[in-house]
Write a protein that holds these residues in place. Structure first.
Motif, PDB file in Angstrom:
ATOM      1  N   PHE A  62       0.875  -1.179   0.000  1.00 41.94           N
ATOM      2  CA  PHE A  62       0.000   0.000   0.000  1.00 41.94           C
ATOM      3  C   PHE A  62       0.910   1.226   0.000  1.00 41.94           C
ATOM      4  CE2 PHE A  62      -3.012   3.143   0.873  1.00 41.94           C
ATOM      5  CZ  PHE A  62      -4.293   2.617   0.845  1.00 41.94           C
ATOM      6  N   VAL A  63       0.924   1.945  -1.104  1.00 39.93           N
ATOM      7  CA  VAL A  63       1.819   3.092  -1.243  1.00 39.93           C
ATOM      8  C   VAL A  63       1.001   4.362  -1.413  1.00 39.93           C
ATOM      9  CG1 VAL A  63       3.580   4.187  -2.683  1.00 39.93           C
ATOM     10  CG2 VAL A  63       3.716   1.740  -2.187  1.00 39.93           C
ATOM     11  N   THR A  64       1.342   5.378  -0.615  1.00 36.80           N
ATOM     12  CA  THR A  64       0.655   6.664  -0.688  1.00 36.80           C
ATOM     13  C   THR A  64       1.523   7.681  -1.403  1.00 36.80           C
ATOM     14  OG1 THR A  64      -0.440   6.207   1.400  1.00 36.80           O
ATOM     15  CG2 THR A  64      -0.365   8.485   0.716  1.00 36.80           C
ATOM     16  N   LEU A  65       0.912   8.433  -2.324  1.00 41.67           N
ATOM     17  CA  LEU A  65       1.565   9.600  -2.910  1.00 41.67           C
ATOM     18  C   LEU A  65       1.091  10.799  -2.104  1.00 41.67           C
ATOM     19  CD1 LEU A  65       1.013   8.917  -6.747  1.00 41.67           C
ATOM     20  CD2 LEU A  65       2.647   7.865  -5.153  1.00 41.67           C
ATOM     21  N   LEU A  66       2.016  11.419  -1.353  1.00 40.79           N
ATOM     22  CA  LEU A  66       1.665  12.469  -0.396  1.00 40.79           C
ATOM     23  C   LEU A  66       2.334  13.779  -0.783  1.00 40.79           C
ATOM     24  CD1 LEU A  66       0.500  13.230   2.479  1.00 40.79           C
ATOM     25  CD2 LEU A  66       2.715  12.553   3.398  1.00 40.79           C
ATOM     26  N   GLY A  67       1.567  14.865  -0.702  1.00 35.66           N
ATOM     27  CA  GLY A  67       2.150  16.175  -0.977  1.00 35.66           C
ATOM     28  C   GLY A  67       1.054  17.202  -1.187  1.00 35.66           C
ATOM     29  N   PRO A  68       1.432  18.489  -1.214  1.00 33.70           N
ATOM     30  CA  PRO A  68       0.429  19.547  -1.338  1.00 33.70           C
ATOM     31  C   PRO A  68      -0.199  19.586  -2.729  1.00 33.70           C
ATOM     32  CG  PRO A  68       2.631  20.465  -1.460  1.00 33.70           C
ATOM     33  CD  PRO A  68       2.797  19.009  -1.131  1.00 33.70           C
ATOM     34  N   SER A  69      -1.282  20.331  -2.833  1.00 36.79           N
ATOM     35  CA  SER A  69      -1.975  20.486  -4.105  1.00 36.79           C
ATOM     36  C   SER A  69      -0.999  20.986  -5.183  1.00 36.79           C
ATOM     37  CB  SER A  69      -3.115  21.487  -3.903  1.00 36.79           C
ATOM     38  OG  SER A  69      -3.778  21.677  -5.109  1.00 36.79           O
ATOM     39  N   GLY A  70      -1.081  20.380  -6.346  1.00 38.20           N
ATOM     40  CA  GLY A  70      -0.262  20.826  -7.470  1.00 38.20           C
ATOM     41  C   GLY A  70       1.114  20.185  -7.574  1.00 38.20           C
ATOM     42  N   CYS A  71       1.444  19.253  -6.650  1.00 37.31           N
ATOM     43  CA  CYS A  71       2.799  18.665  -6.663  1.00 37.31           C
ATOM     44  C   CYS A  71       2.942  17.517  -7.650  1.00 37.31           C
ATOM     45  CB  CYS A  71       3.211  18.223  -5.263  1.00 37.31           C
ATOM     46  SG  CYS A  71       2.357  16.745  -4.688  1.00 37.31           S
ATOM     47  N   GLY A  72       1.826  17.092  -8.261  1.00 32.17           N
ATOM     48  CA  GLY A  72       1.932  16.074  -9.311  1.00 32.17           C
ATOM     49  C   GLY A  72       1.394  14.703  -8.949  1.00 32.17           C
ATOM     50  N   LYS A  73       0.643  14.606  -7.836  1.00 29.92           N
ATOM     51  CA  LYS A  73       0.129  13.308  -7.391  1.00 29.92           C
ATOM     52  C   LYS A  73      -0.857  12.707  -8.391  1.00 29.92           C
ATOM     53  CE  LYS A  73      -1.709  15.021  -3.628  1.00 29.92           C
ATOM     54  NZ  LYS A  73      -1.417  16.474  -3.839  1.00 29.92           N
ATOM     55  N   SER A  74      -1.861  13.486  -8.758  1.00 35.22           N
ATOM     56  CA  SER A  74      -2.899  12.963  -9.664  1.00 35.22           C
ATOM     57  C   SER A  74      -2.320  12.646 -11.038  1.00 35.22           C
ATOM     58  CB  SER A  74      -4.041  13.968  -9.824  1.00 35.22           C
ATOM     59  OG  SER A  74      -4.690  14.146  -8.599  1.00 35.22           O
ATOM     60  N   THR A  75      -1.421  13.512 -11.491  1.00 35.24           N
ATOM     61  CA  THR A  75      -0.771  13.264 -12.779  1.00 35.24           C
ATOM     62  C   THR A  75      -0.064  11.906 -12.753  1.00 35.24           C
ATOM     63  OG1 THR A  75      -0.471  15.626 -13.141  1.00 35.24           O
ATOM     64  CG2 THR A  75       0.959  14.153 -14.394  1.00 35.24           C
ATOM     65  N   THR A  76       0.650  11.637 -11.659  1.00 34.64           N
ATOM     66  CA  THR A  76       1.359  10.358 -11.531  1.00 34.64           C
ATOM     67  C   THR A  76       0.378   9.192 -11.546  1.00 34.64           C
ATOM     68  OG1 THR A  76       3.035  11.482 -10.206  1.00 34.64           O
ATOM     69  CG2 THR A  76       3.015   9.077 -10.112  1.00 34.64           C
ATOM     70  N   LEU A  77      -0.679   9.323 -10.735  1.00 34.41           N
ATOM     71  CA  LEU A  77      -1.668   8.241 -10.662  1.00 34.41           C
ATOM     72  C   LEU A  77      -2.330   7.999 -12.018  1.00 34.41           C
ATOM     73  CD1 LEU A  77      -2.734   6.521  -8.202  1.00 34.41           C
ATOM     74  CD2 LEU A  77      -4.788   7.911  -8.357  1.00 34.41           C
ATOM     75  N   ASN A  78      -2.658   9.093 -12.709  1.00 33.31           N
ATOM     76  CA  ASN A  78      -3.311   8.965 -14.012  1.00 33.31           C
ATOM     77  C   ASN A  78      -2.396   8.305 -15.039  1.00 33.31           C
ATOM     78  OD1 ASN A  78      -5.652  10.147 -13.059  1.00 33.31           O
ATOM     79  ND2 ASN A  78      -5.102  12.201 -13.731  1.00 33.31           N
ATOM     80  N   MET A  79      -1.106   8.569 -14.933  1.00 38.15           N
ATOM     81  CA  MET A  79      -0.169   7.899 -15.850  1.00 38.15           C
ATOM     82  C   MET A  79      -0.061   6.418 -15.525  1.00 38.15           C
ATOM     83  SD  MET A  79       2.904  10.569 -16.701  1.00 38.15           S
ATOM     84  CE  MET A  79       3.370  10.955 -15.026  1.00 38.15           C
ATOM     85  N   ILE A  80      -0.058   6.066 -14.224  1.00 39.38           N
ATOM     86  CA  ILE A  80      -0.022   4.643 -13.847  1.00 39.38           C
ATOM     87  C   ILE A  80      -1.268   3.939 -14.402  1.00 39.38           C
ATOM     88  CG2 ILE A  80      -0.076   2.987 -11.926  1.00 39.38           C
ATOM     89  CD1 ILE A  80       1.514   5.047 -10.262  1.00 39.38           C
ATOM     90  N   ALA A  81      -2.393   4.665 -14.377  1.00 43.65           N
ATOM     91  CA  ALA A  81      -3.652   4.097 -14.868  1.00 43.65           C
ATOM     92  C   ALA A  81      -3.711   4.033 -16.388  1.00 43.65           C
ATOM     93  CB  ALA A  81      -4.827   4.933 -14.358  1.00 43.65           C
ATOM     94  N   GLY A  82      -2.793   4.722 -17.057  1.00 44.63           N
ATOM     95  CA  GLY A  82      -2.871   4.799 -18.518  1.00 44.63           C
ATOM     96  C   GLY A  82      -3.884   5.822 -18.995  1.00 44.63           C
ATOM     97  N   LEU A  83      -4.328   6.706 -18.083  1.00 46.14           N
ATOM     98  CA  LEU A  83      -5.304   7.737 -18.458  1.00 46.14           C
ATOM     99  C   LEU A  83      -4.630   8.983 -19.012  1.00 46.14           C
ATOM    100  CD1 LEU A  83      -7.668   7.527 -15.324  1.00 46.14           C
ATOM    101  CD2 LEU A  83      -8.059   6.547 -17.594  1.00 46.14           C
TER     102      LEU A  83
END
Ligand code: ADP
Ligand code: ADP
Length: 225
Positions: free
Chosen positions: A31-52
């Motif tokens: 279970f890995v968490t991507l942690l950081g403030p708004s705009g640091c790139g968390k969602s972008t990273t997750l979306n790339m892992i998803a292929g979105l």
């Protein structure tokens, strides 16, 4: 199954650099968490892992296969969105069954999996309702149930608890941890909430301004001298 390898991953939107130089491995079943403030790139990273989202540089593989080279129905992952993303015109049952129908799962298996997921999340009484007839918390359970019914090797969560009130958030967090233990799949979880990261994670990827600041266990990140 479910090992995710990021190698020098970079993403740009036009001239905006969203993330750069992300290199780490999410181990099978972690279970890995991507942690950081708004705009640091968390969602972008997750979306790339998803292929979105397309990857601008570097690579992401799941079990050795590049996610951006697999068609969507061959990606062995389920995504839980912050806003639940349920189909409003479908019943809870059909929301949970939809992804399995798309993948041509036999009907009896679909029913067994939807029932099992509904039981784990205590949403059996709502199977015939539409999302608009549910509370926010119940909708979130349906979104989790839909992901679980798919039985993927990888779960991706984008701030799934942020629309819940504090009490419900604590309860759901505890359940999520238990579900992760029971299901044994890999989970990548985006949050800006340090406490969530601490209680849920085997590993935390601390991000800042598109970079990986630290990658380690909660103990390594918060208790080093
Ligand atoms: P977080 O999830 O940590 O809040 P994001 O991954 O959403 O961060 O955003 C990282 C950076 O990329 C931000 O600077 C954001 O403005 C930018 N960004 C994200 N999505 C887009 C997009 N579709 N178009 C342009 N810039 C974007
Ligand atoms: P569709 O719109 O895809 O035709 P239906 O609502 O007509 O879906 O249901 C199709 C099948 O899905 C049913 O025959 C049944 O096997 C199953 N199903 C639907 N709702 C439920 C439910 N609440 N409990 C168990 N099975 C259900």
């Amino acid at each position: 199954m479910g090992e995710i390898v990021l190698d020098a991953v970079r993403k740009t939107y036009g001239k905006t650099l969203a993330v750069e130089d992300l290199t780490y491995t999410v181990g099978e079943g972690q279970f890995v968490t991507l942690l950081g403030p708004s705009g640091c790139g968390k969602s972008t990273t997750l979306n790339m892992i998803a292929g979105l989202e397309d990857i601008s540089g570097g690579s992401i593989t799941i079990d050795g296969r590049r996610v951006d080279e697999l068609p969507p129905d061959k990606r062995d992952l389920a995504f839980v969105f912050q806003d639940y993303a349920l189909y409003p015109h479908m019943t809870v049952y059909n929301n949970m069954a939809f992804g399995l129908k798309m993948r041509k799962t036999p009907k009896d298996q679909i029913e067994a999996r939807v029932r099992d997921a509904a039981r784990r999340l205590s949403i059996e009484p709502f199977l015939d309702r539409k999302p608009k007839e549910l509370s926010g918390g119940q909708r979130q359970r349906v979104a989790l149930g839909r992901a679980i019914a798919r039985r993927p090797s990888v779960f991706l969560f984008d701030e799934p608890l942020s629309n819940l009130d504090a009490l419900l958030r604590d309860q759901t967090r505890t359940e999520l941890k238990q579900l992760h233990r029971d299901l044994g799949a890999t989970s990548v979880y985006v949050t800006h909430d340090q406490e969530e990261a601490l209680t849920l994670s085997d590993r935390i990827a601390v991000m800042s301004k598109g970079h990986l600041e630290q990658y380690g266990s909660p103990e390594e990140i918060y208790h080093h001298p």
